[in-house]
Motif scaffolding. Structure first.
Motif, PDB file in Angstrom:
ATOM      1  N   ARG A  80     -44.912 -34.029 -16.944  1.00 34.50           N
ATOM      2  CA  ARG A  80     -45.740 -34.653 -16.212  1.00 34.50           C
ATOM      3  C   ARG A  80     -47.188 -34.059 -16.081  1.00 34.50           C
ATOM      4  N   PRO A  81     -48.317 -34.475 -15.793  1.00 38.87           N
ATOM      5  CA  PRO A  81     -49.162 -33.781 -15.593  1.00 38.87           C
ATOM      6  C   PRO A  81     -49.519 -33.093 -14.379  1.00 38.87           C
ATOM      7  N   PRO A  82     -50.278 -32.115 -14.504  1.00 37.33           N
ATOM      8  CA  PRO A  82     -50.294 -30.989 -13.461  1.00 37.33           C
ATOM      9  C   PRO A  82     -51.368 -31.721 -12.220  1.00 37.33           C
ATOM     10  N   LEU A  83     -52.221 -32.680 -12.644  1.00 40.09           N
ATOM     11  CA  LEU A  83     -53.147 -33.294 -11.790  1.00 40.09           C
ATOM     12  C   LEU A  83     -52.815 -34.822 -12.006  1.00 40.09           C
ATOM     13  N   VAL A  84     -52.851 -35.711 -10.973  1.00 37.49           N
ATOM     14  CA  VAL A  84     -52.679 -37.278 -10.901  1.00 37.49           C
ATOM     15  C   VAL A  84     -53.641 -37.845  -9.972  1.00 37.49           C
ATOM     16  N   VAL A  85     -53.896 -39.161 -10.220  1.00 35.81           N
ATOM     17  CA  VAL A  85     -54.759 -39.826  -9.761  1.00 35.81           C
ATOM     18  C   VAL A  85     -53.988 -40.254  -8.193  1.00 35.81           C
ATOM     19  N   LYS A  86     -54.736 -39.750  -7.180  1.00 31.39           N
ATOM     20  CA  LYS A  86     -54.049 -40.193  -5.875  1.00 31.39           C
ATOM     21  C   LYS A  86     -54.541 -41.509  -5.309  1.00 31.39           C
ATOM     22  N   ARG A  87     -55.651 -41.903  -5.926  1.00 27.46           N
ATOM     23  CA  ARG A  87     -56.189 -43.175  -5.230  1.00 27.46           C
ATOM     24  C   ARG A  87     -57.578 -43.565  -6.100  1.00 27.46           C
ATOM     25  N   ILE A  88     -57.572 -44.885  -6.162  1.00 27.36           N
ATOM     26  CA  ILE A  88     -58.732 -45.499  -6.812  1.00 27.36           C
ATOM     27  C   ILE A  88     -59.333 -46.546  -5.518  1.00 27.36           C
ATOM     28  N   THR A  89     -60.625 -46.357  -5.289  1.00 27.30           N
ATOM     29  CA  THR A  89     -61.352 -47.608  -4.559  1.00 27.30           C
ATOM     30  C   THR A  89     -62.429 -48.050  -5.274  1.00 27.30           C
ATOM     31  N   PHE A  90     -62.528 -49.368  -5.131  1.00 22.56           N
ATOM     32  CA  PHE A  90     -63.621 -50.069  -5.632  1.00 22.56           C
ATOM     33  C   PHE A  90     -64.564 -51.051  -4.521  1.00 22.56           C
ATOM     34  N   ARG A  91     -65.578 -50.938  -4.376  1.00 21.44           N
ATOM     35  CA  ARG A  91     -66.383 -51.856  -3.392  1.00 21.44           C
ATOM     36  C   ARG A  91     -67.527 -52.544  -4.374  1.00 21.44           C
ATOM     37  N   ILE A  92     -67.724 -53.759  -3.974  1.00 24.10           N
ATOM     38  CA  ILE A  92     -68.933 -54.744  -4.797  1.00 24.10           C
ATOM     39  C   ILE A  92     -69.301 -55.339  -3.735  1.00 24.10           C
ATOM     40  N   GLY A  93     -70.805 -55.414  -3.544  1.00 29.62           N
ATOM     41  CA  GLY A  93     -71.243 -56.158  -2.615  1.00 29.62           C
ATOM     42  C   GLY A  93     -70.869 -56.038  -1.180  1.00 29.62           C
ATOM     43  N   GLY A  94     -70.515 -54.807  -0.776  1.00 28.10           N
ATOM     44  CA  GLY A  94     -70.169 -54.390   0.659  1.00 28.10           C
ATOM     45  C   GLY A  94     -68.485 -54.425   0.679  1.00 28.10           C
ATOM     46  N   GLN A  95     -67.934 -55.252  -0.132  1.00 32.07           N
ATOM     47  CA  GLN A  95     -66.679 -55.645   0.217  1.00 32.07           C
ATOM     48  C   GLN A  95     -65.427 -54.762  -0.812  1.00 32.07           C
ATOM     49  N   ALA A  96     -64.290 -54.643   0.022  1.00 31.11           N
ATOM     50  CA  ALA A  96     -63.252 -53.704  -0.972  1.00 31.11           C
ATOM     51  C   ALA A  96     -62.433 -54.619  -1.921  1.00 31.11           C
ATOM     52  N   VAL A  97     -62.262 -54.209  -2.950  1.00 30.60           N
ATOM     53  CA  VAL A  97     -61.297 -54.688  -3.751  1.00 30.60           C
ATOM     54  C   VAL A  97     -60.018 -53.758  -3.714  1.00 30.60           C
ATOM     55  N   VAL A  98     -59.072 -54.593  -3.467  1.00 28.07           N
ATOM     56  CA  VAL A  98     -57.546 -53.996  -3.175  1.00 28.07           C
ATOM     57  C   VAL A  98     -57.074 -53.561  -4.540  1.00 28.07           C
ATOM     58  N   PHE A  99     -56.792 -52.213  -4.713  1.00 27.97           N
ATOM     59  CA  PHE A  99     -56.055 -51.603  -5.740  1.00 27.97           C
ATOM     60  C   PHE A  99     -54.696 -51.233  -5.293  1.00 27.97           C
ATOM     61  N   PRO A 100     -53.715 -52.068  -6.110  1.00 30.66           N
ATOM     62  CA  PRO A 100     -52.220 -51.772  -5.590  1.00 30.66           C
ATOM     63  C   PRO A 100     -52.004 -50.320  -6.258  1.00 30.66           C
ATOM     64  N   PRO A 101     -50.978 -49.840  -5.629  1.00 33.70           N
ATOM     65  CA  PRO A 101     -50.854 -48.245  -5.949  1.00 33.70           C
ATOM     66  C   PRO A 101     -49.926 -48.345  -7.227  1.00 33.70           C
ATOM     67  N   GLU A 102     -49.344 -49.272  -7.521  1.00 34.44           N
ATOM     68  CA  GLU A 102     -48.770 -49.232  -9.081  1.00 34.44           C
ATOM     69  C   GLU A 102     -49.879 -49.453 -10.045  1.00 34.44           C
ATOM     70  N   ALA A 103     -51.266 -49.656  -9.808  1.00 27.16           N
ATOM     71  CA  ALA A 103     -52.278 -49.798 -10.880  1.00 27.16           C
ATOM     72  C   ALA A 103     -52.662 -48.380 -11.517  1.00 27.16           C
ATOM     73  N   TYR A 104     -52.390 -47.481 -10.508  1.00 32.19           N
ATOM     74  CA  TYR A 104     -52.877 -45.956 -10.864  1.00 32.19           C
ATOM     75  C   TYR A 104     -51.814 -44.764 -10.665  1.00 32.19           C
TER      76      TYR A 104
END
Length: 170
Positions: A80-104
């Motif tokens: 396993r890697p020593p560091l992992v992605v905890k969270r990804i967030t993306f906003r466009i035009g001021g609105q959030a795009v939902v990133f399901p945890p299984e995506a990262y």
């Protein structure tokens, strides 16, 4: 301190002049890319195409209990890697795009500075995260349509035939 601030301002000005997204690394483990999808002379934070792409990476121990179901990791030279992605967030035009945890959940070991980019492809936005290096290197592509992540494609950096495609419900 003044020289550092001046250097950052000059670099941001040069990037804006060349119509590139502005990249800022906000301390260890957090990387942020923001800009406008369409080329423009000056970044417009209030435009409908203004975006912010944020990736947070932490030591594996911080999320170990949440990631027990992950059997195979991208970006790991070992088990396993020593560091992992905890969270990804993306906003466009001021609105959030939902990133399901299984995506990262199985992504780890970004290199610094991580390489983030955003491209418009027809009605979709493609968000790219290129991480790690050499044998463990990979590029994750997140396909966004209508404020939702609809697909994730991960390809090995050294062996592009090693590929994983995950589709998410719309």
């Amino acid at each position: 301190m003044l020289i550092t601030v001046l250097t950052i301002c000059l670099a941001a000005g040069a990037l804006a002049r060349d119509k590139e997204p502005i990249r800022i690394t906000e301390g260890w483990g957090v990387t942020r890319l923001y800009g406008n999808v369409a080329p423009r002379e000056i970044y417009d934070a209030k435009a409908d195409d203004a975006f912010e792409f944020l990736v947070e990476e932490v030591p594996f121990q911080e999320v170990a209990t949440e990631r027990t179901s992950v059997k195979s990791w991208w970006g790991a030279d070992g088990q396993r890697p020593p560091l992992v992605v905890k969270r990804i967030t993306f906003r466009i035009g001021g609105q959030a795009v939902v990133f399901p945890p299984e995506a990262y959940a199985d992504l780890g070991d970004m290199i610094y500075p991580p390489r983030l980019s955003v491209q418009q492809r027809g009605p979709e936005l493609h968000l790219f995260l290129s991480a790690s290096d050499a044998h463990a290197g990979y590029t994750a592509t997140f396909v966004v349509r209508g404020r939702k992540v609809i697909q994730r494609i991960v390809e090995s950096g050294e062996s592009p035939e090693q590929r994983s495609v995950t589709k998410f419900s719309q």
